[in-house]
Design an enzyme around this catalytic site. Structure first.
Site, PDB file in Angstrom:
ATOM      1  N   LYS A  38     116.830  70.177  58.883  1.00 10.88           N
ATOM      2  CA  LYS A  38     116.785  70.190  60.351  1.00 10.88           C
ATOM      3  C   LYS A  38     115.941  69.029  60.881  1.00 10.88           C
ATOM      4  O   LYS A  38     115.215  68.384  60.102  1.00 10.88           O
ATOM      5  CB  LYS A  38     116.208  71.522  60.823  1.00 10.88           C
ATOM      6  CG  LYS A  38     114.747  71.746  60.433  1.00 10.88           C
ATOM      7  CD  LYS A  38     114.309  73.190  60.673  1.00 10.88           C
ATOM      8  CE  LYS A  38     112.859  73.400  60.266  1.00 10.88           C
ATOM      9  NZ  LYS A  38     112.473  74.820  60.278  1.00 10.88           N
ATOM     10  N   TYR A 264      95.839  50.484  79.089  1.00  9.62           N
ATOM     11  CA  TYR A 264      95.987  51.288  80.308  1.00  9.62           C
ATOM     12  C   TYR A 264      94.743  52.122  80.590  1.00  9.62           C
ATOM     13  O   TYR A 264      94.142  52.678  79.677  1.00  9.62           O
ATOM     14  CB  TYR A 264      97.185  52.228  80.186  1.00  9.62           C
ATOM     15  CG  TYR A 264      98.523  51.524  80.306  1.00  9.62           C
ATOM     16  CD1 TYR A 264      98.782  50.627  81.342  1.00  9.62           C
ATOM     17  CD2 TYR A 264      99.532  51.775  79.392  1.00  9.62           C
ATOM     18  CE1 TYR A 264     100.022  49.994  81.449  1.00  9.62           C
ATOM     19  CE2 TYR A 264     100.778  51.155  79.489  1.00  9.62           C
ATOM     20  CZ  TYR A 264     101.008  50.255  80.525  1.00  9.62           C
ATOM     21  OH  TYR A 264     102.224  49.645  80.629  1.00  9.62           O
TER      22      TYR A 264
END
Ligand SMILES: *Cc1c(COP(=O)(O)O)cnc(C)c1O
Length: 370
Positions: A38, A264
């Site tokens: 998965k 940032y």
């Protein structure tokens, strides 16, 4: 391996074979190994993983969702595929692609029978999920009669397996809880078998169940993380080999004067002369913001370089003040020696999350030394 020139995830098939053989060596003869592929094969490449695992002898596959199973079928995988968490809206597609549903509640069981009957199926293989304490998906012990009632009304389905999932198989402090789960599974399964008149495959163990609870192996085990090279404990990690290595390069180097800030929100301030490198990988590639501000690190020429400031969408900046390196040099985010488990731990998470977060934008390179 070769030096990379951009961000890549290298997928080593020899390591996959090694891990597969190691896990197999823990199983009694005849116990089946279901490979969980998965989430893009835990962030690698589900098709590449499944094709290789099919070749080396995996008995069964599991995915979480129907779409993941369809992708494997379309790539030519013919081995049986258990879909762990399907939704009724996808049952028709599931049958069309010969996928096998986990049926985890009366609602889902009824909806599946209705669709199997519409499609005129006979004895379509399904898997009944029993809840033994994880309390996530599954029938409760007192639902057995209800399941049998539904089954008695139709010949459209047949139970291929009865299974359950352990909540804390990697945690030795939870041994008592786990043993209770194993006993509860045994009890409910034998009640069901009595009423069914035939014996489906029984399975309960994930990777840590394979490694820590031989009594929970039953007829099959479901292993995911172990195949990808992680054992949830150092002693097992040392026996396994990470399949995926995440690598990148230094795009640019900057020199910051004391007092200058970086990135940032100016999250990093240089308190002395600081040499920084900018790397082309960010949160859109799977390196989440939790790795910023020195929670995460990369390796350059064998030396640790911490991520400083905030993680950007497409890049991170690292402190290379004490590292001899230049623009274009290779950067290891994780590999064999600096594993995803170690990097994840620094940011308060687990290998599973770091591995499965690596986004499709990162180029996959398959290394097959056979
Ligand atoms: C994901 C999953 C597994 C695999 O677990 P690992 O710890 O990766 O081995 C097994 N069973 C179920 C039900 C799962 O959801």
């Amino acid at each position: 391996m070769s030096n990379v020139k951009e961000t890549v995830l290298e997928i080593n098939l020899a390591h996959l074979t090694h891990n597969y053989n190691y896990l197999r060596s823990k199983l009694k003869l005849g116990v089946k190994l279901l490979a969980v592929v998965k989430a893009a094969g835990y962030g690698s490449d589900a098709v590449v993983m499944a094709k290789h695992l099919e070749k080396i002898g995996a008995d069964y596959f599991a995915v979480a969702y129907v779409s993941e199973g369809i992708a494997l079928r379309e790539a030519g995988i013919t081995t049986q595929i258990l879909v762990l968490h399907p939704q009724p809206i996808n049952f028709l597609a599931l049958i069309n692609y010969q996928l096998e549903p986990s049926l985890y509640s009366s609602r889902v069981l009824k909806e599946f029978i209705a669709i199997a009957e519409t499609k005129k199926q006979k004895e379509y293989p399904v898997h009944i999920k029993l809840n033994t304490g994880l309390n996530r998906l599954g029938f409760w012990e007192n639902d057995v009669d209800d399941i049998i009632d539904h089954l008695n009304e139709t010949d459209s389905i047949r139970i291929r397996s009865l299974f359950s999932h352990l909540a804390a198989s990697e945690d030795h402090n939870e041994k008592e809880f786990t043993i209770n789960q194993i006993n509860s599974f045994k009890k409910t399964a034998s009640e069901m078998i009595d009423q069914l008149g035939y014996t489906p495959i029984l399975h309960q163990s994930n990777t840590s169940g394979v490694l820590n609870y031989p009594k929970a192996h039953f007829d099959m085990v479901r292993t995911g993380i172990g195949l990808y090279g992680y054992g949830n404990e150092t002693i097992y990690d040392n026996q396994l080999k990470p399949v995926a290595s995440l690598k990148s390069v230094i795009s640019q180097i900057h020199m910051l004067e004391p007092g200058e800030t970086l990135g940032y929100n100016r999250a990093f301030t240089a308190d002395s002369f600081t040499k920084t490198a900018t790397i082309p990988i960010g949160h859109a590639d799977g390196i989440g913001r939790q790795y910023g501000n020195k929670k995460g690190f990369v390796t350059i020429h064998g030396k640790k370089a911490y991520i400083i400031g905030n993680v950007c969408m497409d890049m991170i900046m690292i402190d290379i003040t004490d590292i001899e390196c230049k623009e274009g040099d290779e950067v290891i985010i994780f590999d064999n020696s600096s594993s995803a488990a170690i990097i994840a731990e620094g940011a308060g998470t687990i290998s599973y999350e770091l591995l499965t977060a690596i986004s499709p934008r990162v180029k996959r390179i398959v290394i097959d030394n056979n």
